[in-house]
Design an enzyme around this catalytic site. Structure first.
Site, PDB file in Angstrom:
ATOM      1  CB  ALA A  94      -2.185   5.236   1.319  1.00  0.00           C
ATOM      2  CE1 TYR A 117       6.408   4.405  -3.009  1.00  0.00           C
ATOM      3  CE2 TYR A 117       5.164   3.869  -1.034  1.00  0.00           C
ATOM      4  CZ  TYR A 117       5.333   4.624  -2.172  1.00  0.00           C
ATOM      5  OH  TYR A 117       4.437   5.614  -2.455  1.00  0.00           O
ATOM      6  CB  ILE A 127      -0.925   0.025   1.232  1.00  0.00           C
ATOM      7  CG1 ILE A 127      -1.972  -1.086   1.097  1.00  0.00           C
ATOM      8  CG2 ILE A 127      -1.623   1.381   1.319  1.00  0.00           C
ATOM      9  CD1 ILE A 127      -3.201  -0.885   1.945  1.00  0.00           C
ATOM     10  CG  HIS A 128       2.282   2.679  -3.640  1.00  0.00           C
ATOM     11  ND1 HIS A 128       2.146   3.614  -4.602  1.00  0.00           N
ATOM     12  CD2 HIS A 128       1.775   1.521  -4.143  1.00  0.00           C
ATOM     13  CE1 HIS A 128       1.573   3.054  -5.664  1.00  0.00           C
ATOM     14  NE2 HIS A 128       1.345   1.797  -5.411  1.00  0.00           N
ATOM     15  CB  ALA A 129       2.063   7.890  -1.334  1.00  0.00           C
TER      16      ALA A 129
END
Lengths: 90, 570
Positions: free
Chosen positions: A18, B122, A13-15
């Site tokens: 999200a 990341y 789950i990246h920016a």
């Protein structure tokens, strides 16, 4: 109401996803929604909370909602998960 | 009025108000407060100001750069509104009766260290976003005067101690008319960027930052290396006319755009360009480049938070090859390490990064990274005239290992039914003295050499080119360097190979007569240097330059060599 997903995005789950999840949760003012993973439960109205779960590809996440229109909340969140290529329903 | 001398790093004249790019002091002190309600109000005011700023940046980014680039600001806005951040800060102000900036800093640091300790590279990088947002709020809480370079929206000359790669990447060419820095030389990162962006620049002024106030009118003369602060009206007029003259000269050079690069006595050499991204190709063609002599692939790896995939690389290489329409393109494989770091590779700090684990040394150990790049290159090879070059080769063994990996990947691709060109030339950078010394042996195994003078000079003279105190030893015209260059060229020609040069020296008007005389086949330089170089070469006789170079090789000092070259130009 709740629904469990498995993360399929390479980056977890990246920016961007999200952001989409939190924006969606924020649209429903009269419902509370949560994300639970790895024994930790956070409000979906906090991007830092969602990122703090540190979810990676292959992890499971359970989204839940309580309050007015909770079924709609789960449906909207499911759309985000699927449309963003973030997760698949388990 | 103040005049300051510096190093002319990028040609042209800029006249605009100063914009001082300084990174402010974010030190936060703990204070007790009695009026907690006022302190919370102060926090909210700072949050509101930050939100308004971010909304504006998001809008502008959306319009100028598109939705994808704007996404990150959307995430930053959510952090500003995040109850998990804001409530603990408010609680801390109320319960501990402390100042808002202290409470914010403490709370933010918890999130920053949480991100930094995460497993995924990341998410570790998200610490940078948290820091960025925290700084934005602190600017308002501390009453600091700071504008991010990306937010410049009127014509300025940027004044800085130095410009980092990320600073330069954020500069908007539309508004930044020129820049000048305290430190750096012609080959420092900021100077190279200025030339590729075609922004006039003067670097290494030592004192410009201290002498100028934001808003002062500044002239940056990137032709003669001068900076003038608060010039008189007469001087402004004089420089306006210098600006116009330079513009006219550029028009003159443009006429040579579609001409071949031929000396006065009819000898053809190839003038190529150094590029960093596919976007630079337009500049190469505009300036009449006969090829790309150096494609620095490390920019593909920088400015992102993980390794670029094979597909991302393939698309970049393919784009460059296609746009060059069959003209040769020399791609240098990954040259990272040294002063060019990749945070996500998490390489340990070294005492001597320039003598350390970098470029092909890294690639031969991290073969996973190297193989991905080689595959992408091989797949792209059918779209143009590809030449592959390995950087920092010190031994024949390194070249053989790199070549073996390339051939393994080629075989795999062929077995997968993917088409790969059989015409790919394979060469090396000559930038380590050991390689120059046994160039005769390398010449039997490579298709070409490209002499990387920036590093060759610093390794031969044992002088860090970024260190101001020893920068006098960076002597391209030193007979020692010229003799090394001659050794490499002679060794290559004996085996029928060609030799290029892709360091700054190749585009230098003092070096060009010597290099022509030494028999250099290909000169690769900043795109903007190509037309002036073509004009210069058209006036030089190769035969006469051969005699000149022979004399230069017998001289004792760099100064004598410069004097010799100047005597022919008079």
């Amino acid at each position: 109401m709740e629904k469990t997903f498995r993360i399929i995005d390479e980056d977890g789950i990246h920016a961007r996803p999200a952001t989409a999840l939190v924006n969606t949760a924020n649209k429903f003012k009269s419902a509370e929604s949560f994300a639970e993973a790895k024994g930790k439960k956070v409000t979906l109205k906090s991007i830092l909370g969602v990122l703090s779960l540190g979810l990676e590809k292959g992890d499971s996440i359970t989204l839940s909602a309580t309050g007015e229109g909770e079924a709609d909340v789960i449906k909207a969140l499911t759309d985000v998960m699927v449309n963003e290529g973030l997760g698949e329903v388990q | 009025m103040i005049k300051i001398e510096g190093i002319a790093a990028s040609a042209g004249v800029a006249i605009a108000p100063a914009f001082k790019l300084e990174h402010p002091d974010f030190t936060v002190q703990q204070r007790s407060v009695s009026d907690v309600a006022a302190e919370v109000a102060k926090l909210n005011a700072a949050l509101d100001q930050s939100k308004a700023e971010l909304e504006a940046i998001k809008e502008r980014t959306l319009q100028e750069l598109g939705a994808k680039k704007a996404e990150i600001f959307e995430a930053h806005l959510l952090i500003l509104n995040d109850p998990e951040l804001i409530s603990p800060v408010e609680d801390m102000i109320r319960n501990d009766m402390v100042n808002a900036e202290y409470a914010l800093n403490e709370t933010a640091n918890q999130f920053i260290s949480m991100f930094e300790n995460m497993k995924s590279a990341y998410l570790q990088e998200r610490a940078a976003d948290m820091k960025d947002v925290t700084k934005r709020i602190l600017i308002h809480l501390l009453g600091l005067n700071y504008v991010n370079p990306a937010e410049i929206s009127e014509e300025v000359v940027v004044i800085a101690e130095d410009l980092t790669p990320s600073d330069t990447a954020q500069l908007n060419r539309k508004y930044v008319k020129g820049f000048t820095t305290n430190i750096g030389g012609r080959t420092s990162h900021s100077a190279i960027m200025a030339r590729s962006l075609e922004i006039p620049a003067v670097v290494g002024t030592k004192e410009v930052l201290a002498k100028v106030n934001s808003g002062d009118l500044v002239i940056v003369d990137g032709l003669d290396g001068k900076v003038i602060i608060n010039p008189t009206d007469e001087l402004v007029a004089e420089y306006r006319s210098k600006q116009e003259k330079y513009q006219l000269q550029i028009e003159e050079w443009k006429k040579l755009r579609d001409k071949a690069s031929v000396s006065a006595d009819g000898v053809h050499v190839e003038l190529a360009a150094n590029i960093g991204t596919p976007n630079d190709v337009a500049g190469v063609l505009d300036n009449g480049g006969e090829g790309v002599g150096l494609y620095r692939t490390e920019f593909l790896y920088m400015g992102r938070d993980k390794l670029p995939t094979e597909e991302i690389q393939f698309n970049a290489y393919k784009t460059v090859l296609e746009k060059m329409e069959g003209k040769p393109v020399v791609v240098r494989t990954l040259d990272i390490g040294g002063d060019k770091e990749l945070p996500y590779l998490d390489l340990p700090k070294e005492m001597n990064p320039f003598l350390g684990f970098r470029a092909v040394r890294l690639c031969l150990e991290r073969t996973d990274i190297f193989r991905t790049q080689l595959r992408a290159l091989l797949r792209a090879s059918v779209y143009g005239n590809l030449r592959i070059m390995f950087p920092m080769i010190a031994t024949l063994d390194e070249f053989r290992q790199a070549k073996a990996l390339l051939f393994e990947e080629k075989e795999k691709l062929v077995a997968e039914g993917i088409e790969v060109s059989n015409e790919i030339q394979l060469g090396i950078m000559v930038e380590i003295p050991s390689t120059a010394i046994i160039a005769d042996q390398f010449a039997k195994e490579v298709d070409f050499f490209s002499i990387g003078t920036n590093d060759l000079i610093q390794y031969t003279m044992a002088a860090d080119r970024m260190n101001e105190r020893v920068s006098y030893l960076y002597q391209p015209y030193n007979p020692a360097i010229l003799r090394l260059v001659k050794m490499v060229i002679d060794a290559a020609h004996k085996e029928g190979r060609w030799v290029g040069m892709c360091g700054e020296m190749a585009g230098d008007s003092t070096a060009i007569p010597l290099l022509l005389g030494l028999g250099l086949d290909e000169f690769s330089m900043s795109a903007t240097s190509i037309l002036p170089a073509r004009s210069q070469i058209s006036k030089l006789s190769k035969a006469a330059m051969t005699e000149l170079a022979a004399k230069a090789l017998a001289m004792q000092t760099a100064a004598e060599v410069v004097e010799l070259v100047n005597s022919i130009e008079a």
